[in-house]
Motif scaffolding. Structure first.
Motif, PDB file in Angstrom:
ATOM      1  N   VAL A   3      12.231 -68.455  57.468  1.00  0.00           N
ATOM      2  CA  VAL A   3      13.176 -68.923  56.465  1.00  0.00           C
ATOM      3  C   VAL A   3      14.585 -69.097  57.262  1.00  0.00           C
ATOM      4  O   VAL A   3      14.897 -68.755  58.242  1.00  0.00           O
ATOM      5  CB  VAL A   3      13.352 -67.967  55.182  1.00  0.00           C
ATOM      6  N   VAL A   4      15.431 -69.989  56.598  1.00  0.00           N
ATOM      7  CA  VAL A   4      16.525 -70.736  57.003  1.00  0.00           C
ATOM      8  C   VAL A   4      17.737 -70.523  56.086  1.00  0.00           C
ATOM      9  O   VAL A   4      17.610 -71.078  54.866  1.00  0.00           O
ATOM     10  CB  VAL A   4      16.530 -72.211  57.502  1.00  0.00           C
ATOM     11  N   GLU A   5      18.950 -69.495  56.422  1.00  0.00           N
ATOM     12  CA  GLU A   5      19.946 -69.249  55.665  1.00  0.00           C
ATOM     13  C   GLU A   5      20.940 -70.418  56.022  1.00  0.00           C
ATOM     14  O   GLU A   5      21.341 -70.807  57.052  1.00  0.00           O
ATOM     15  CB  GLU A   5      20.576 -67.907  55.854  1.00  0.00           C
ATOM     16  N   SER A   6      22.099 -70.759  54.835  1.00  0.00           N
ATOM     17  CA  SER A   6      22.929 -71.508  55.131  1.00  0.00           C
ATOM     18  C   SER A   6      24.014 -71.256  53.775  1.00  0.00           C
ATOM     19  O   SER A   6      23.446 -70.394  53.090  1.00  0.00           O
ATOM     20  CB  SER A   6      22.686 -73.115  54.911  1.00  0.00           C
ATOM     21  N   GLY A   7      25.300 -71.707  54.068  1.00  0.00           N
ATOM     22  CA  GLY A   7      26.354 -71.540  53.146  1.00  0.00           C
ATOM     23  C   GLY A   7      27.409 -70.586  53.485  1.00  0.00           C
ATOM     24  O   GLY A   7      28.114 -70.166  52.784  1.00  0.00           O
ATOM     25  N   GLY A   8      27.198 -69.606  54.551  1.00  0.00           N
ATOM     26  CA  GLY A   8      28.003 -69.118  55.298  1.00  0.00           C
ATOM     27  C   GLY A   8      29.436 -69.648  55.460  1.00  0.00           C
ATOM     28  O   GLY A   8      29.505 -70.844  55.590  1.00  0.00           O
ATOM     29  N   GLY A   9      30.561 -68.788  55.703  1.00  0.00           N
ATOM     30  CA  GLY A   9      31.903 -69.399  56.073  1.00  0.00           C
ATOM     31  C   GLY A   9      32.807 -68.329  55.994  1.00  0.00           C
ATOM     32  O   GLY A   9      32.576 -67.211  55.398  1.00  0.00           O
ATOM     33  N   LEU A  10      34.204 -68.905  56.333  1.00  0.00           N
ATOM     34  CA  LEU A  10      35.138 -67.968  56.026  1.00  0.00           C
ATOM     35  C   LEU A  10      36.046 -68.212  54.518  1.00  0.00           C
ATOM     36  O   LEU A  10      36.028 -69.449  54.147  1.00  0.00           O
ATOM     37  CB  LEU A  10      36.268 -68.367  57.138  1.00  0.00           C
ATOM     38  N   VAL A  11      36.124 -67.302  54.041  1.00  0.00           N
ATOM     39  CA  VAL A  11      36.725 -67.397  52.374  1.00  0.00           C
ATOM     40  C   VAL A  11      37.800 -66.197  52.193  1.00  0.00           C
ATOM     41  O   VAL A  11      37.479 -65.067  53.099  1.00  0.00           O
ATOM     42  CB  VAL A  11      35.463 -67.131  51.569  1.00  0.00           C
ATOM     43  N   GLN A  12      38.722 -66.404  51.563  1.00  0.00           N
ATOM     44  CA  GLN A  12      39.851 -65.428  51.282  1.00  0.00           C
ATOM     45  C   GLN A  12      39.409 -64.504  50.213  1.00  0.00           C
ATOM     46  O   GLN A  12      38.474 -64.766  49.445  1.00  0.00           O
ATOM     47  CB  GLN A  12      40.907 -66.325  50.681  1.00  0.00           C
ATOM     48  N   PRO A  13      39.878 -63.202  50.160  1.00  0.00           N
ATOM     49  CA  PRO A  13      39.349 -62.269  49.199  1.00  0.00           C
ATOM     50  C   PRO A  13      39.553 -62.800  47.947  1.00  0.00           C
ATOM     51  O   PRO A  13      40.576 -63.524  47.622  1.00  0.00           O
ATOM     52  CB  PRO A  13      40.486 -61.043  49.517  1.00  0.00           C
ATOM     53  N   GLY A  14      38.692 -62.487  46.953  1.00  0.00           N
ATOM     54  CA  GLY A  14      38.745 -62.909  45.522  1.00  0.00           C
ATOM     55  C   GLY A  14      37.953 -64.235  45.427  1.00  0.00           C
ATOM     56  O   GLY A  14      37.719 -64.683  44.381  1.00  0.00           O
ATOM     57  N   GLY A  15      37.608 -64.929  46.673  1.00  0.00           N
ATOM     58  CA  GLY A  15      36.757 -66.178  46.485  1.00  0.00           C
ATOM     59  C   GLY A  15      35.299 -66.104  46.285  1.00  0.00           C
ATOM     60  O   GLY A  15      34.898 -64.968  46.002  1.00  0.00           O
ATOM     61  N   SER A  16      34.819 -67.399  46.380  1.00  0.00           N
ATOM     62  CA  SER A  16      33.263 -67.425  46.265  1.00  0.00           C
ATOM     63  C   SER A  16      32.459 -68.111  47.460  1.00  0.00           C
ATOM     64  O   SER A  16      33.103 -69.045  48.003  1.00  0.00           O
ATOM     65  CB  SER A  16      32.944 -68.057  44.945  1.00  0.00           C
ATOM     66  N   LEU A  17      31.374 -67.739  47.206  1.00  0.00           N
ATOM     67  CA  LEU A  17      30.357 -68.527  48.246  1.00  0.00           C
ATOM     68  C   LEU A  17      29.043 -68.527  47.538  1.00  0.00           C
ATOM     69  O   LEU A  17      28.462 -67.403  46.957  1.00  0.00           O
ATOM     70  CB  LEU A  17      30.348 -67.781  49.719  1.00  0.00           C
ATOM     71  N   ARG A  18      28.302 -69.555  47.885  1.00  0.00           N
ATOM     72  CA  ARG A  18      26.641 -69.568  47.589  1.00  0.00           C
ATOM     73  C   ARG A  18      26.113 -69.696  48.922  1.00  0.00           C
ATOM     74  O   ARG A  18      25.917 -70.612  49.393  1.00  0.00           O
ATOM     75  CB  ARG A  18      26.590 -70.718  46.603  1.00  0.00           C
ATOM     76  N   MET A  82      27.857 -65.396  45.433  1.00  0.00           N
ATOM     77  CA  MET A  82      28.684 -64.377  45.626  1.00  0.00           C
ATOM     78  C   MET A  82      30.300 -64.577  45.019  1.00  0.00           C
ATOM     79  O   MET A  82      30.836 -65.594  45.598  1.00  0.00           O
ATOM     80  CB  MET A  82      28.691 -63.991  47.071  1.00  0.00           C
ATOM     81  N   ASN A  83      30.691 -63.972  44.100  1.00  0.00           N
ATOM     82  CA  ASN A  83      31.857 -64.031  43.587  1.00  0.00           C
ATOM     83  C   ASN A  83      32.693 -62.746  43.997  1.00  0.00           C
ATOM     84  O   ASN A  83      32.252 -61.761  44.403  1.00  0.00           O
ATOM     85  CB  ASN A  83      31.965 -64.424  42.020  1.00  0.00           C
ATOM     86  N   SER A  84      34.097 -63.041  43.703  1.00  0.00           N
ATOM     87  CA  SER A  84      35.150 -61.955  43.791  1.00  0.00           C
ATOM     88  C   SER A  84      34.913 -61.127  45.266  1.00  0.00           C
ATOM     89  O   SER A  84      34.920 -60.020  45.147  1.00  0.00           O
ATOM     90  CB  SER A  84      35.139 -60.649  42.594  1.00  0.00           C
ATOM     91  N   LEU A  85      34.730 -62.082  46.201  1.00  0.00           N
ATOM     92  CA  LEU A  85      34.481 -61.330  47.340  1.00  0.00           C
ATOM     93  C   LEU A  85      35.631 -60.406  48.112  1.00  0.00           C
ATOM     94  O   LEU A  85      36.800 -60.794  47.880  1.00  0.00           O
ATOM     95  CB  LEU A  85      34.360 -62.694  48.578  1.00  0.00           C
ATOM     96  N   LYS A  86      35.072 -59.632  48.874  1.00  0.00           N
ATOM     97  CA  LYS A  86      35.891 -58.705  49.496  1.00  0.00           C
ATOM     98  C   LYS A  86      35.944 -58.608  51.056  1.00  0.00           C
ATOM     99  O   LYS A  86      35.057 -58.939  51.499  1.00  0.00           O
ATOM    100  CB  LYS A  86      35.803 -57.228  48.951  1.00  0.00           C
TER     101      LYS A  86
END
Length: 122
Positions: A3-18, A82-86
């Motif tokens: 399987v292949v994952e994607s969508g990661g990155g750098l995000v500020q606290p409180g931000g979101s990623l899918r 993923m929301n409200s990231l810490k």
């Protein structure tokens, strides 16, 4: 098979990623899927899972209420919203497919990806 994952990155606290988990070489229709993460110096953590039908999902206490797992069988992809990231969510995130119908927060998965880095920092 992989399987292949994607969508990661750098995000500020409180931000979101899918995050996305795709299976280029096979159909995920017949597989339960799990998401895991591993931070530097820590053991791998079981984050979430989803059954074949999508009707059963589970979440680790550490992400409950902030993370949603879903699957789109037409696109052969499983998502982790993923929301409200810490900052403590910073880790390499892995998905894995298991030849079973159920949602399993365990390590008994057959096919694993290489991971995608998620960094939560200001």
């Amino acid at each position: 098979l992989q399987v292949v994952e994607s969508g990661g990155g750098l995000v500020q606290p409180g931000g979101s990623l899918r995050l996305s988990c795709a299976a280029p070489g096979f159909s995920l229709d017949y597989y339960g899927v799990g998401w895991f993460r591993q931070a530097p110096g820590k053991e791998r953590e079981r984050v979430s899972c989803i059954s074949i039908s999508g009707g059963s999902t589970k979440y680790a206490d550490s992400v409950e209420g902030r993370v949603t797992i879903s699957r789109d069988n037409a696109k052969n992809t499983v998502y982790l919203q993923m929301n409200s990231l810490k900052p403590e969510d910073t880790a390499v995130y892995y998905c894995a497919a298991g030849l079973f119908r159920l949602c399993k927060l365990s390590d008994e998965y057959n096919y694993w990806g290489q991971g995608t880095q998620v960094t939560v920092s200001s």
